[in-house]
Motif scaffolding. Sequence first.
Motif, PDB file in Angstrom:
ATOM      1  N   LYS A 132      10.108  37.069  27.582  1.00  0.00           N
ATOM      2  CA  LYS A 132       9.261  37.364  26.422  1.00  0.00           C
ATOM      3  C   LYS A 132       7.806  37.609  26.789  1.00  0.00           C
ATOM      4  O   LYS A 132       7.089  38.325  26.091  1.00  0.00           O
ATOM      5  N   PRO A 145       5.778  36.313  14.517  1.00  0.00           N
ATOM      6  CA  PRO A 145       6.681  35.609  13.596  1.00  0.00           C
ATOM      7  C   PRO A 145       7.364  34.476  14.347  1.00  0.00           C
ATOM      8  O   PRO A 145       7.831  34.659  15.462  1.00  0.00           O
ATOM      9  N   GLY A 176       9.870  30.948  14.619  1.00  0.00           N
ATOM     10  CA  GLY A 176      10.894  29.996  14.211  1.00  0.00           C
ATOM     11  C   GLY A 176      10.957  28.891  15.253  1.00  0.00           C
ATOM     12  O   GLY A 176      10.366  27.828  15.111  1.00  0.00           O
ATOM     13  N   ASP A 177      11.653  29.167  16.384  1.00  0.00           N
ATOM     14  CA  ASP A 177      11.703  28.220  17.496  1.00  0.00           C
ATOM     15  C   ASP A 177      10.376  28.142  18.251  1.00  0.00           C
ATOM     16  O   ASP A 177      10.103  27.154  18.928  1.00  0.00           O
ATOM     17  N   GLY A 178       9.607  29.214  18.225  1.00  0.00           N
ATOM     18  CA  GLY A 178       8.314  29.223  18.908  1.00  0.00           C
ATOM     19  C   GLY A 178       8.325  29.810  20.306  1.00  0.00           C
ATOM     20  O   GLY A 178       7.305  29.843  20.979  1.00  0.00           O
ATOM     21  N   ASN A 179       9.480  30.310  20.737  1.00  0.00           N
ATOM     22  CA  ASN A 179       9.601  30.825  22.100  1.00  0.00           C
ATOM     23  C   ASN A 179       8.963  32.204  22.261  1.00  0.00           C
ATOM     24  O   ASN A 179       8.350  32.521  23.288  1.00  0.00           O
ATOM     25  N   SER A 215      15.933  34.924  10.752  1.00  0.00           N
ATOM     26  CA  SER A 215      15.591  34.833  12.182  1.00  0.00           C
ATOM     27  C   SER A 215      14.560  33.754  12.469  1.00  0.00           C
ATOM     28  O   SER A 215      14.386  33.349  13.617  1.00  0.00           O
ATOM     29  N   ILE A 216      13.836  33.312  11.441  1.00  0.00           N
ATOM     30  CA  ILE A 216      12.835  32.264  11.648  1.00  0.00           C
ATOM     31  C   ILE A 216      13.160  31.040  10.788  1.00  0.00           C
ATOM     32  O   ILE A 216      12.277  30.280  10.420  1.00  0.00           O
ATOM     33  N   ALA A 258      11.973  38.598   8.915  1.00  0.00           N
ATOM     34  CA  ALA A 258      11.140  37.864   9.891  1.00  0.00           C
ATOM     35  C   ALA A 258      10.051  38.771  10.466  1.00  0.00           C
ATOM     36  O   ALA A 258       8.910  38.354  10.667  1.00  0.00           O
TER      37      ALA A 258
HETATM   38  C1  LIG Z   1      13.974  35.170  17.187  1.00  0.00           C
HETATM   39  C2  LIG Z   1      13.149  35.957  16.266  1.00  0.00           C
HETATM   40  C3  LIG Z   1      11.870  35.556  15.863  1.00  0.00           C
HETATM   41  C4  LIG Z   1      11.228  34.244  16.242  1.00  0.00           C
HETATM   42  O1  LIG Z   1      11.295  33.865  17.580  1.00  0.00           O
HETATM   43  P1  LIG Z   1      11.255  32.307  17.933  1.00  0.00           P
HETATM   44  O2  LIG Z   1      11.213  32.255  19.403  1.00  0.00           O
HETATM   45  O3  LIG Z   1      12.492  31.705  17.336  1.00  0.00           O
HETATM   46  O4  LIG Z   1      10.025  31.736  17.287  1.00  0.00           O
HETATM   47  C5  LIG Z   1      11.170  36.380  15.018  1.00  0.00           C
HETATM   48  N1  LIG Z   1      11.680  37.539  14.556  1.00  0.00           N
HETATM   49  C6  LIG Z   1      12.900  37.961  14.919  1.00  0.00           C
HETATM   50  C7  LIG Z   1      13.398  39.252  14.377  1.00  0.00           C
HETATM   51  C8  LIG Z   1      13.676  37.196  15.781  1.00  0.00           C
HETATM   52  O5  LIG Z   1      14.902  37.625  16.108  1.00  0.00           O
END
Ligand SMILES: *Cc1c(COP(=O)(O)O)cnc(C)c1O
Length: 399
Positions: free
Chosen positions: A193, A215, A217-220, A286-287, A335
């Motif tokens: 990433k 954006p 969710g997990d923050g990765n 996704s988030i 997301a």
């Molecule tokens: C996975 C994802 C995110 C967020 O990434 P994280 O690492 O989970 O924070 C955002 N947008 C999309 C479309 C994703 O697939």
Amino acid sequence: MNSFRCFACDRTQPADFTGWTCPSCGGNLDVVNDRETILQQIRQSPFDSTRIPLEIGNTPLYAAPRLGHSIGLRNLYLKDDTVSPSASSKDRASAAVVLQALQAGADIVSVASTGNAGSSLACVAAAAGIKAVVIVPESAPVAKLTQALSFGATVLAVRGTYDDAFDLCLKASTQFGWYNRSTGINPYTREGKKICAWEIWASLDGRVPDRIVVPTGDGNLLSGMWKGWRELQAVGLIDRLPRIDCAQSEGSAAITHAVHGIRSDGEPDWATIKVKPVDANTLADSISVNLPRDGLAAVRAIIESDGIAVTVPDSEILAAIPEMATTTGVFPEPAAATPWAAVKRMVAAKNISPDELVVCLVSGSGLKDVARAQEAANRPRVIEPTLTALEAELAELEA
Ligand SMILES: *Cc1c(COP(=O)(O)O)cnc(C)c1O
Ligand SMILES: [Zn+2]
């Protein structure tokens, strides 16, 4: 690479360490690259096209003047990851992990996913000729499941949440010796990433944005973005860093809550800070995450970069989809529309000034979740196939 470092306790492990997380505290590990490795990766893409014959990364950075001007921003850009092979930002991470799996001689790569990591791993694994097992919540959007199935992955949909899928994937991978791509515990997803940051830097001819809105969710995705810029600085290719802003849905905001908690408490002690889980409820699948799997690394990135963590309601996420699409030609999934919704809030709160160079990461295609896009879009106007009917309809549209 010369070692791994823990995000929580800062202890390091040698390069030949084969575990997933920090043996002292269980924290996530970061791959520490020496100067030569970083320069080598920058000179030559680490996404080996002979082993993975797909175009990984290298997605366009578009200026978005009409979208920006609609709220007074003069330098708004979109990083368009919707055109990635599986149509989301996950492909860089999948490629980095599959290359590691091939090197380790693994037969099967596994992943827990809300949908995109699974469809991405399935895609990259198909190109590389390795088997993929994808574990998702039953509720994952049909397009993402269908992608993973079409790419030939074994897809297991659990009656439960992403968090349940994550725990099951970890257990099954340990039991069966699968190479686990799951976000956070595998340090190589961040290695993939980070390349997104290098691409933005190259597209801007070496300029550094003022802020990048990610954006989360997990923050990765966010911790990877920060890592990319920090490595550019470490090898002397840039002399300032962007702020990394975190865009979340109000209904899934564990990382934002943690950031705000720390900001009011003063000097952070990373070894003791815990990101607390929420009961996630958002249409941006996704988030949608209860416990962020790379939460601490993301919180550190936001604080260290002096970024802002913003939450937006789902109604604003939905509205952002056609706003972006109609002014830029880029079609985001929910997301991926969240950063733009967050930028509007930041501008309204006067956190962004008009001349700042702002990049929104458009992390996934609207085609991945058409049902949600449809909620925010107009319906086609159904008419008889005659010119008279068409003229009447147009007249009504003008009125
Ligand atoms: C996975 C994802 C995110 C967020 O990434 P994280 O690492 O989970 O924070 C955002 N947008 C999309 C479309 C994703 O697939
Ligand atoms: Zn540790």
